[in-house]
Scaffold this active site. Structure first.
Site, PDB file in Angstrom:
ATOM      1  N   ARG A 139      -6.184   7.690   1.468  1.00  0.00           N
ATOM      2  CA  ARG A 139      -5.147   6.483   1.243  1.00  0.00           C
ATOM      3  C   ARG A 139      -4.813   5.916   2.545  1.00  0.00           C
ATOM      4  O   ARG A 139      -3.658   5.601   2.808  1.00  0.00           O
ATOM      5  CB  ARG A 139      -4.062   7.091   0.345  1.00  0.00           C
ATOM      6  CG  ARG A 139      -4.341   7.619  -1.051  1.00  0.00           C
ATOM      7  CD  ARG A 139      -4.838   6.403  -2.005  1.00  0.00           C
ATOM      8  NE  ARG A 139      -4.980   6.998  -3.219  1.00  0.00           N
ATOM      9  CZ  ARG A 139      -6.096   7.469  -3.621  1.00  0.00           C
ATOM     10  NH1 ARG A 139      -7.177   7.472  -2.748  1.00  0.00           N
ATOM     11  NH2 ARG A 139      -6.324   8.008  -4.974  1.00  0.00           N
ATOM     12  N   SER A 194       0.328   5.703  -8.956  1.00  0.00           N
ATOM     13  CA  SER A 194       0.973   7.445  -8.256  1.00  0.00           C
ATOM     14  C   SER A 194       1.840   6.778  -6.928  1.00  0.00           C
ATOM     15  O   SER A 194       1.565   6.076  -6.275  1.00  0.00           O
ATOM     16  CB  SER A 194      -0.224   7.872  -7.791  1.00  0.00           C
ATOM     17  OG  SER A 194      -1.248   8.331  -8.538  1.00  0.00           O
ATOM     18  N   GLU A 223       2.699   6.292  -1.383  1.00  0.00           N
ATOM     19  CA  GLU A 223       1.719   5.677  -1.329  1.00  0.00           C
ATOM     20  C   GLU A 223       2.174   4.034  -1.313  1.00  0.00           C
ATOM     21  O   GLU A 223       1.524   3.498  -0.251  1.00  0.00           O
ATOM     22  CB  GLU A 223       0.921   5.595  -2.623  1.00  0.00           C
ATOM     23  CG  GLU A 223      -0.609   6.010  -2.565  1.00  0.00           C
ATOM     24  CD  GLU A 223      -1.321   6.116  -3.726  1.00  0.00           C
ATOM     25  OE1 GLU A 223      -1.658   7.304  -4.257  1.00  0.00           O
ATOM     26  OE2 GLU A 223      -1.587   5.018  -4.240  1.00  0.00           O
TER      27      GLU A 223
HETATM   28  C1  LIG Z   1      -1.072   1.203 -12.713  1.00  0.00           C
HETATM   29  C2  LIG Z   1      -1.374   1.430 -11.407  1.00  0.00           C
HETATM   30  C3  LIG Z   1      -2.704   2.374 -11.124  1.00  0.00           C
HETATM   31  C4  LIG Z   1      -2.987   2.355 -10.093  1.00  0.00           C
HETATM   32  N1  LIG Z   1      -4.025   3.286  -9.587  1.00  0.00           N
HETATM   33  C5  LIG Z   1      -4.593   3.519  -8.374  1.00  0.00           C
HETATM   34  C6  LIG Z   1      -5.604   4.519  -8.135  1.00  0.00           C
HETATM   35  O1  LIG Z   1      -6.149   5.017  -9.198  1.00  0.00           O
HETATM   36  N2  LIG Z   1      -6.101   4.354  -6.875  1.00  0.00           N
HETATM   37  C7  LIG Z   1      -5.656   3.819  -5.793  1.00  0.00           C
HETATM   38  O2  LIG Z   1      -5.968   4.042  -4.904  1.00  0.00           O
HETATM   39  N3  LIG Z   1      -4.353   2.770  -6.052  1.00  0.00           N
HETATM   40  C8  LIG Z   1      -4.044   2.754  -7.133  1.00  0.00           C
HETATM   41  N4  LIG Z   1      -2.974   2.079  -7.665  1.00  0.00           N
HETATM   42  C9  LIG Z   1      -2.486   1.286  -6.432  1.00  0.00           C
HETATM   43  C10 LIG Z   1      -2.986  -0.140  -6.191  1.00  0.00           C
HETATM   44  O3  LIG Z   1      -3.685  -0.662  -7.394  1.00  0.00           O
HETATM   45  C11 LIG Z   1      -3.772  -0.482  -4.867  1.00  0.00           C
HETATM   46  O4  LIG Z   1      -3.392   0.249  -3.870  1.00  0.00           O
HETATM   47  C12 LIG Z   1      -4.515  -1.764  -4.895  1.00  0.00           C
HETATM   48  O5  LIG Z   1      -5.515  -1.877  -3.944  1.00  0.00           O
HETATM   49  C13 LIG Z   1      -3.295  -2.521  -4.234  1.00  0.00           C
HETATM   50  O6  LIG Z   1      -3.790  -4.079  -4.507  1.00  0.00           O
HETATM   51  P1  LIG Z   1      -2.840  -5.252  -4.272  1.00  0.00           P
HETATM   52  O7  LIG Z   1      -3.720  -6.410  -4.322  1.00  0.00           O
HETATM   53  O8  LIG Z   1      -2.044  -5.296  -5.488  1.00  0.00           O
HETATM   54  O9  LIG Z   1      -1.899  -4.968  -3.048  1.00  0.00           O
HETATM   55  P2  LIG Z   1      -0.613  -5.344  -2.692  1.00  0.00           P
HETATM   56  O10 LIG Z   1       0.382  -4.479  -3.420  1.00  0.00           O
HETATM   57  O11 LIG Z   1      -0.519  -6.957  -2.820  1.00  0.00           O
HETATM   58  O12 LIG Z   1      -0.629  -5.151  -1.135  1.00  0.00           O
HETATM   59  C14 LIG Z   1      -0.598  -3.657  -0.768  1.00  0.00           C
HETATM   60  C15 LIG Z   1      -0.657  -3.686   0.774  1.00  0.00           C
HETATM   61  O13 LIG Z   1      -2.091  -4.303   1.318  1.00  0.00           O
HETATM   62  C16 LIG Z   1      -1.822  -5.427   1.923  1.00  0.00           C
HETATM   63  N5  LIG Z   1      -2.753  -6.464   1.509  1.00  0.00           N
HETATM   64  C17 LIG Z   1      -2.981  -6.953   0.292  1.00  0.00           C
HETATM   65  N6  LIG Z   1      -4.087  -7.877   0.424  1.00  0.00           N
HETATM   66  C18 LIG Z   1      -4.406  -7.863   1.805  1.00  0.00           C
HETATM   67  C19 LIG Z   1      -5.184  -8.632   2.479  1.00  0.00           C
HETATM   68  N7  LIG Z   1      -6.277  -9.480   1.969  1.00  0.00           N
HETATM   69  N8  LIG Z   1      -5.561  -8.473   4.012  1.00  0.00           N
HETATM   70  C20 LIG Z   1      -4.611  -7.606   4.630  1.00  0.00           C
HETATM   71  N9  LIG Z   1      -3.752  -6.848   3.992  1.00  0.00           N
HETATM   72  C21 LIG Z   1      -3.492  -7.108   2.638  1.00  0.00           C
HETATM   73  C22 LIG Z   1      -0.276  -5.849   1.738  1.00  0.00           C
HETATM   74  O14 LIG Z   1       0.067  -6.594   2.800  1.00  0.00           O
HETATM   75  C23 LIG Z   1       0.238  -4.453   1.563  1.00  0.00           C
HETATM   76  O15 LIG Z   1       0.506  -3.869   2.738  1.00  0.00           O
HETATM   77  C24 LIG Z   1      -2.542   1.646  -9.050  1.00  0.00           C
HETATM   78  C25 LIG Z   1      -1.488   0.935  -8.968  1.00  0.00           C
HETATM   79  C26 LIG Z   1      -0.891   0.522 -10.544  1.00  0.00           C
HETATM   80  C27 LIG Z   1       0.106  -0.451 -10.692  1.00  0.00           C
END
Ligand SMILES: Cc1cc2nc3c(=O)[nH]c(=O)nc-3n(C[C@H](O)[C@H](O)[C@H](O)COP(=O)(O)OP(=O)(O)OC[C@H]3O[C@@H](n4cnc5c(N)ncnc54)[C@H](O)[C@@H]3O)c2cc1C
Length: 342
Positions: free
Chosen positions: A168, A242, A338
């Site tokens: 992570r 998580s 996380e």
């Molecule tokens: C129901 C649920 C289940 C999940 N299960 C998992 C799992 O099994 N495994 C896992 O690893 N994660 C899991 N996650 C967490 C999440 O889905 C991941 O971390 C995902 O990659 C976040 O993507 P996002 O676009 O929503 O990021 P955001 O929440 O929008 O951003 C997260 C971080 O990334 C940065 N960021 C976003 N896009 C960019 C970009 N293009 N360039 C630079 N920085 C950027 C943001 O500034 C922030 O710091 C889960 C979340 C939920 C709600």
């Protein structure tokens, strides 16, 4: 230059974070091209604002209004860009939905990402915390990415080593934090595909469906079914998956804990360290299903914090801190969140 950018001011982010908490952004820009980032960088007023790059908002906790500029990645595009003896190379723009991208690769007959089905969020955020599930992390399929560097104004390509992926974790949470905007990500999907069935949940689900020699598609369907059963749908109940990482300890620490708690759930790692199941630790402290104001701990999984309706980000943060303090008191183990707190 700024006047040509469709910036909105005092913009509500409630629909742009999966916790569904209310918080506003001073300025908000839907980003549909790299040119827009170049325009932001060359505008002195905009460039001076604090920045938040936003994808699906599924890994952030907004504890207050954001006083700067939110760059919401809405770029699109997915393509097969080449192949060699080892792999087929596929590229997707940062703003694409991760899950839709996984489904698209499978529809092209390309296996490799199926264990990561139904993880919410965008392609561009996937490398930030090296998303992982059911034995696979994106580093296992990652080839390269392109980023826009807000410090230099240049576009740069990074290979796997340069991203410094960990559990992570990546360089984007350290040296390149607040500086890099991921524009697109390229994956190398193996020509000689093998199912990764090291998780009992997946093999049991496949067995229940009468499948003994699964295709990548079968595994995706199984993972989707398991995740739908286990995790709350953010569209129904706000959450960020998580909430804590599984803490990593030494074998000495593990053995000391095992002497006191013989049921301790732990997994030996290839590097000799040991991962503890954070959900088990929280559950042992009696938090599963608990409610604090409008925030709570999910009934089916103690690792997931939820917004039961109208919770503020700071209420959820307070609950997280109370859980951390309790786990630390009982087990002398520090739980690390996380999601990114903002
Ligand atoms: C129901 C649920 C289940 C999940 N299960 C998992 C799992 O099994 N495994 C896992 O690893 N994660 C899991 N996650 C967490 C999440 O889905 C991941 O971390 C995902 O990659 C976040 O993507 P996002 O676009 O929503 O990021 P955001 O929440 O929008 O951003 C997260 C971080 O990334 C940065 N960021 C976003 N896009 C960019 C970009 N293009 N360039 C630079 N920085 C950027 C943001 O500034 C922030 O710091 C889960 C979340 C939920 C709600």
């Amino acid at each position: 230059m700024a006047h040509s950018l469709p910036i909105q001011y005092d913009f509500s982010l409630r629909k742009h974070n999966t916790f569904g908490v209310e918080a506003s952004a001073h300025a908000y820009l839907p980003v549909t091209s790299t040119d827009m980032l170049v325009a932001v960088k060359s505008d002195a007023t905009l460039a001076a604002l604090p920045r938040l790059v936003l994808g699906g908002g599924s890994n952030i906790l907004l504890t207050r209004d954001f006083p700067g500029l939110v760059l919401h990645m809405e770029t699109r595009g997915m393509a097969i860009i080449g192949a060699d003896e080892e792999a087929t190379y596929v590229r997707a723009a940062a703003g694409e939905s991760w899950h839709q991208f996984v489904l698209w690769t499978l529809a092209q007959g390309l296996g490799g990402l199926e264990n990561l089905s139904l993880i919410p969020g965008s392609v561009g955020a996937a490398p930030i915390q090296n998303i992982g599930a059911y034995g696979i992390e994106i580093k296992d399929r990652f080839h390269a990415l392109t980023l826009f560097d807000f410090e230099t104004g240049e576009q740069v390509t990074l290979d796997k080593d340069a991203c410094m992926f960990g559990y992570r974790d990546s360089v984007f949470k350290h040296r390149l934090r607040d500086r890099a905007v991921v524009l697109d990500v390229t994956f190398a999907l193996p020509k000689k595909w093998q199912p990764d069935l090291r998780y009992a949940d997946v093999t049991q689900e496949l067995a229940a469906r009468g499948i003994s020699e699964p295709t990548a598609q079968d595994i995706s369907v199984a993972v989707i079914a398991i995740r739908t059963r286990k995790l709350p749908d953010p569209a129904v109940i706000g959450n960020a998956g998580s909430f804590f990482k599984n803490p990593v300890v030494t074998t000495v620490q593990r053995d000391a804990l095992l002497a006191r708690y013989p049921q301790l759930v732990n997994y030996a790692q290839p590097d000799g360290s040991v991962k503890l199941a954070a959900g088990w630790l929280i559950d042992q402290c009696g938090w599963k299903g608990k409610t604090a104001g409008a925030a709570g701990v999910y009934e089916k999984q103690a690792l997931v914090l939820v917004n039961r309706g109208g919770a503020s980000g700071s209420e959820i943060a307070q609950l997280a801190h109370a859980i951390q303090a309790d786990v630390s008191k009982h087990f002398d183990v520090l739980l690390e969140p996380e999601p990114i707190f903002l």
